[in-house]
Design an enzyme around this catalytic site. Structure first.
Site, PDB file in Angstrom:
ATOM      1  N   CYS A 164     -16.259  40.619   9.292  1.00 36.92           N
ATOM      2  CA  CYS A 164     -15.844  42.030   9.245  1.00 36.92           C
ATOM      3  C   CYS A 164     -16.990  42.977   8.874  1.00 36.92           C
ATOM      4  CB  CYS A 164     -14.631  42.219   8.342  1.00 36.92           C
ATOM      5  SG  CYS A 164     -14.757  41.452   6.755  1.00 36.92           S
TER       6      CYS A 164
ATOM      7  N   HIS B  31      -5.884  40.303   6.841  1.00 37.01           N
ATOM      8  CA  HIS B  31      -6.346  40.620   8.194  1.00 37.01           C
ATOM      9  C   HIS B  31      -6.392  39.305   8.970  1.00 37.01           C
ATOM     10  CE1 HIS B  31      -8.888  44.503   7.348  1.00 37.01           C
ATOM     11  NE2 HIS B  31      -7.804  44.834   8.006  1.00 37.01           N
TER      12      HIS B  31
END
Ligand code: ARG
Length: 298
Positions: A292, A196
């Site tokens: 996150c 990511h």
């Protein structure tokens, strides 16, 4: 009109040309009640199935929650859902926006792996209650887009940095740019351990970024170094094992980061940031850390 930039020769603006955006005042957290490692969908999860200490995970999460409150953010807590052990990583299911007129809207994600697809409607409930306009991507055209795992707002500027290659498709950024009327700088990710964008790029303030350079192509690095005046680099150990670049800096001054990033922390302090260290060891087993485990909202 959509504008997706993939190399410096396409850059026709500088930061000062971009519109300002307000800093988010709220943070969404999902309770880690059902958090565990039950499958392997990224290299960090390998060997960790069934290994999460639930009590420790709860403690780590509570510390982060208090820290956001101390920073003056309004914390919205959403219950976890049985069967969705990764829902605690609530940066991944959506990408919110606030327009120039102050209208709130959100693009809901399309999770790359089957195990996580069912999380999206539960996160959508939060936006419905907060009167956001909800936009869904055409699932026949786009097979994946993992929200703010890959699409990061520049600090207080109308510009999005979009990672692609593992969890989000490059093509999705045309729609995002169009929908939000915002340029997108698209960066290809080339190391699966940095799957990511939020694992290798942390936007600290308008001029400063923390990165793990080897996760990017040369073109991507050139874009980062052109836009950010100050680029702090993390070592392989701190980036890969401690998720240093998965830090967050909600106000452009205070950095929340996993414990033990000694070298990065020196550099952050030298650059004038206030560093707050957290233990997120239980969440690292799943391939996630501070950034996150939350979603900043307006
Ligand atoms: N186990 C989760 C997954 O692989 C971790 C997600 C972490 N999120 C992030 N933006 N880095 O999807």
């Amino acid at each position: 009109m959509s504008k997706v930039i993939t190399s410096v020769n396409q850059l026709d603006f500088s930061l000062s040309d971009l519109e300002d955006m307000p800093a988010p005042g709220k943070v969404l957290l999902v309770k880690p009640t059902y958090f565990s490692v039950e499958y392997v969908i990224n290299p960090h999860m390998e060997g960790n199935i069934g290994d999460v200490d639930k009590l420790q995970a709860q403690n780590e999460w509570e510390h982060l929650k208090s820290a956001y409150e101390e920073l003056g953010l309004y914390v919205h807590v959403q219950e976890g859902k049985r069967g969705y052990p990764d829902m605690v990583f609530c940066a991944n299911q959506s990408l919110p926006n606030i327009t120039k007129e102050g209208k709130k809207e959100v693009i809901m994600g399309v999770m790359h792996s089957d195990q996580r697809k069912g999380e999206v409607p539960y996160i959508q409930e939060v936006y419905e209650k907060s009167s956001y306009d909800i936009v869904h991507l055409d699932k026949d055209r786009f097979s994946d887009f993992e929200g703010m795992g890959d699409a990061l707002w520049h600090f207080e500027k109308r510009l999005i940095w979009g990672g692609y290659g593992y969890r989000s498709s490059k093509e999705v950024y045309d729609v995002i740019s169009d929908t939000f009327d915002t340029p997108v700088i698209a960066l290809e990710l080339i190391d699966e351990r940095f799957y990511h964008l939020d694992t290798c790029l942390c936007i600290l303030d308008s001029e400063t970024a923390l990165i793990y350079p080897k996760a990017f192509t040369d073109e991507g690095l050139e874009l980062i170094r052109t836009i950010f005046k100050n680029v702090i680099e993390a070592s392989k150990y701190e980036a890969e094992k401690l998720f240093a670049c998965n830090a967050t800096c909600p106000d452009g001054k205070n950095v929340f980061i996993q414990q033990g990033c000694v070298d990065v922390n020196h550099k952050l302090k030298d650059a004038g940031f206030k560093v707050h260290e957290f233990s997120t060891y239980e969440f690292l087993k799943s391939g996630g850390s501070v950034f996150c485990m939350k979603m900043l909202l307006w």
